[in-house]
Design an enzyme around this catalytic site. Structure first.
Site, PDB file in Angstrom:
ATOM      1  N   ASP A   1     -24.352  -0.592  52.761  1.00  0.00           N
ATOM      2  CA  ASP A   1     -24.582  -0.674  51.319  1.00  0.00           C
ATOM      3  C   ASP A   1     -24.486   0.695  50.659  1.00  0.00           C
ATOM      4  OD1 ASP A   1     -25.197  -3.346  51.466  1.00  0.00           O
ATOM      5  OD2 ASP A   1     -27.370  -3.040  51.457  1.00  0.00           O
TER       6      ASP A   1
ATOM      7  N   ARG B   1     -33.011  -9.616  50.847  1.00  0.00           N
ATOM      8  CA  ARG B   1     -31.773  -9.475  51.608  1.00  0.00           C
ATOM      9  C   ARG B   1     -31.909  -8.480  52.753  1.00  0.00           C
ATOM     10  NH1 ARG B   1     -28.793  -5.151  50.283  1.00  0.00           N
ATOM     11  NH2 ARG B   1     -26.773  -6.087  50.710  1.00  0.00           N
TER      12      ARG B   1
ATOM     13  N   PRO C   1     -40.461  -1.029  31.833  1.00  0.00           N
ATOM     14  CA  PRO C   1     -39.623   0.165  31.671  1.00  0.00           C
ATOM     15  C   PRO C   1     -40.420   1.454  31.876  1.00  0.00           C
ATOM     16  CG  PRO C   1     -39.301  -1.369  29.839  1.00  0.00           C
ATOM     17  CD  PRO C   1     -40.486  -1.852  30.615  1.00  0.00           C
TER      18      PRO C   1
ATOM     19  N   GLU D   1     -44.604  -7.987  23.596  1.00  0.00           N
ATOM     20  CA  GLU D   1     -44.572  -6.521  23.534  1.00  0.00           C
ATOM     21  C   GLU D   1     -45.097  -5.881  24.809  1.00  0.00           C
ATOM     22  OE1 GLU D   1     -42.929  -4.987  21.021  1.00  0.00           O
ATOM     23  OE2 GLU D   1     -42.598  -7.093  20.509  1.00  0.00           O
TER      24      GLU D   1
HETATM   25  N1  4GY Z   1     -36.432  -2.112  32.417  1.00  0.00           N
HETATM   26  N2  4GY Z   1     -37.695  -2.490  34.344  1.00  0.00           N
HETATM   27  C1  4GY Z   1     -38.183  -3.804  32.691  1.00  0.00           C
HETATM   28  C2  4GY Z   1     -38.193  -4.455  31.368  1.00  0.00           C
HETATM   29  C3  4GY Z   1     -39.297  -6.135  29.983  1.00  0.00           C
HETATM   30  C4  4GY Z   1     -42.128  -6.926  27.622  1.00  0.00           C
HETATM   31  C5  4GY Z   1     -43.077  -5.872  29.646  1.00  0.00           C
HETATM   32  C6  4GY Z   1     -37.368  -2.757  33.099  1.00  0.00           C
HETATM   33  O1  4GY Z   1     -38.653  -3.308  34.711  1.00  0.00           O
HETATM   34  N3  4GY Z   1     -38.954  -4.126  33.709  1.00  0.00           N
HETATM   35  O2  4GY Z   1     -37.383  -4.141  30.521  1.00  0.00           O
HETATM   36  N4  4GY Z   1     -39.152  -5.388  31.191  1.00  0.00           N
HETATM   37  C7  4GY Z   1     -40.624  -5.940  29.322  1.00  0.00           C
HETATM   38  C8  4GY Z   1     -40.770  -7.003  28.286  1.00  0.00           C
HETATM   39  C9  4GY Z   1     -43.236  -6.925  28.602  1.00  0.00           C
HETATM   40  C10 4GY Z   1     -41.755  -5.975  30.326  1.00  0.00           C
END
Ligand code: 4GY
Length: 247
Positions: free
Chosen positions: A174, A159, A93, A122
Site C-alpha cells: 500500500d 482491511r 476536523p 454544529e
Molecule cells: N474532517 N475528520 C471530520 C468531519 C464532520 C459536525 C462534528 C473530519 O473527521 N471528521 O468533517 N466531521 C463534523 C460534523 C459534528 C463532525
C-alpha cells in the site's frame, strides 16, 4: 475486534459496512459491528438529542445527556462481548490527523474494542468530547456528519486485520505502508490509446522490476509529498535510486 458506532444514522453505517473487503472481513468474523442511536436514549416525548448553543449563534449542538448514555451502553456491550477496555474515538476536523501508522496501531490488537462517536449538526457538547480517549480527523475539510469519517476509519482498520486481505502481502505494498506513495500499476492491454506498458514490467526480471517500482515510488513521493520524505531516512539503495550521493 469489536467496533461500536454511536450515530443518528445507524442504517448508513450498517449499509456501508456490508461491502467489499470490509464486509467480507465482517462475514469472516474478523470484526463485529454494534450500532447505537442516541435518539433511543432521549428522555422527552419528542426524543430530542440537540439544543441551541449557549452564547448564541447558528445551528444546533448535540446534547451530552443522550450521547453519554449511548456511549455508556456501547462500552457496556463491548465489555459483555469480551472487549474489557473499549477505547472511545471522536471523529472531528479538530482531531489529530489520521495516518496510516495510526491505523496500523489501531488494527494491531485484533481483540481491541473501539467505540466511535459520529457527530452531526454544529458538533457535540464539549463536556462529552472531554470524555473521549482520542479525537481523530480524516482530513482538513468538513463533511456534514461523522458517519463517513467513521466509516473511513473502520474501513482502514478492518482491511488490515489478519485474514481480511486474500493476499496478505498486498497490505505491505500500500501507499504509506513503508512511508512512500505507491508505484504505478498496469494490466492488459499492453498498449492502451497508444500508451505502452513500461518495458521493464514485461521483462520478467523480478529484481529489475522491484528496483523500478521502488524508484517510481521514491520519485512520486519527492514530487507530490516531499513532507513524507522529510520524515523518513533513505536506505543506501533508495538514495542511489533518487540520484543522491552518500552522506
Ligand atoms: N474532517 N475528520 C471530520 C468531519 C464532520 C459536525 C462534528 C473530519 O473527521 N471528521 O468533517 N466531521 C463534523 C460534523 C459534528 C463532525
Amino acid at each position: 475486534m469489536r467496533i461500536d458506532v454511536v450515530t443518528l444514522f445507524p442504517e448508513m453505517v450498517e449499509h456501508a459496512a456490508r461491502f467489499g473487503i470490509t464486509g467480507r472481513a465482517r462475514e469472516r468474523g474478523l470484526w463485529r459491528l454494534g450500532l447505537w442511536n442516541p435518539r433511543d436514549f432521549a428522555t422527552d416525548n419528542h426524543r430530542t438529542i440537540d439544543d441551541r448553543p449557549y452564547g448564541g449563534g447558528p445551528g444546533m449542538v448535540m446534547m451530552a445527556g443522550p450521547l453519554g448514555q449511548a456511549l455508556d451502553a456501547a462500552r457496556d456491550a463491548q465489555r459483555a462481548d469480551g472487549c474489557p477496555a473499549p477505547r472511545t474515538i471522536y471523529l472531528s476536523p479538530a482531531g489529530a490527523p489520521l495516518t496510516h501508522r495510526r491505523v496500523m496501531e489501531l488494527a494491531r490488537a485484533p481483540d481491541a474494542g473501539y467505540v466511535v462517536l459520529a457527530g452531526r449538526y454544529e458538533g457535540v457538547d464539549e463536556r462529552l468530547v472531554a470524555t473521549v480517549d482520542e479525537e481523530i480527523a480524516i482530513g482538513d475539510f468538513v463533511v456534514s456528519g461523522g458517519e463517513l469519517p467513521a466509516l473511513m476509519l473502520i474501513d482502514a482498520i478492518a482491511r488490515l486485520l489478519p485474514g481480511a486481505l486474500n493476499d496478505e502481502k498486498s497490505a505491505l505494498e500500500d501507499s504509506f505502508a513503508d512511508g512512500l506513495l505507491d508505484c504505478p500499476h498496469y494490466t492488459r492491454p499492453e498498449v492502451y490509446e497508444g500508451i505502452a506498458v513500461p518495458d521493464v514490467l514485461l521483462s520478467g526480471h523480478h529484481e529489475e522490476i522491484r528496483r523500478w517500482r521502488l524508484a517510481q515510488s521514491l520519485r512520486r513521493t519527492r514530487e507530490r509529498r516531499p513532507d513524507l520524505l522529510a520524515g523518513r531516512t533513505l536506505t543506501k539503495e533508495e538514495a542511489a535510486l533518487l540520484g543522491l550521493n552518500d552522506n
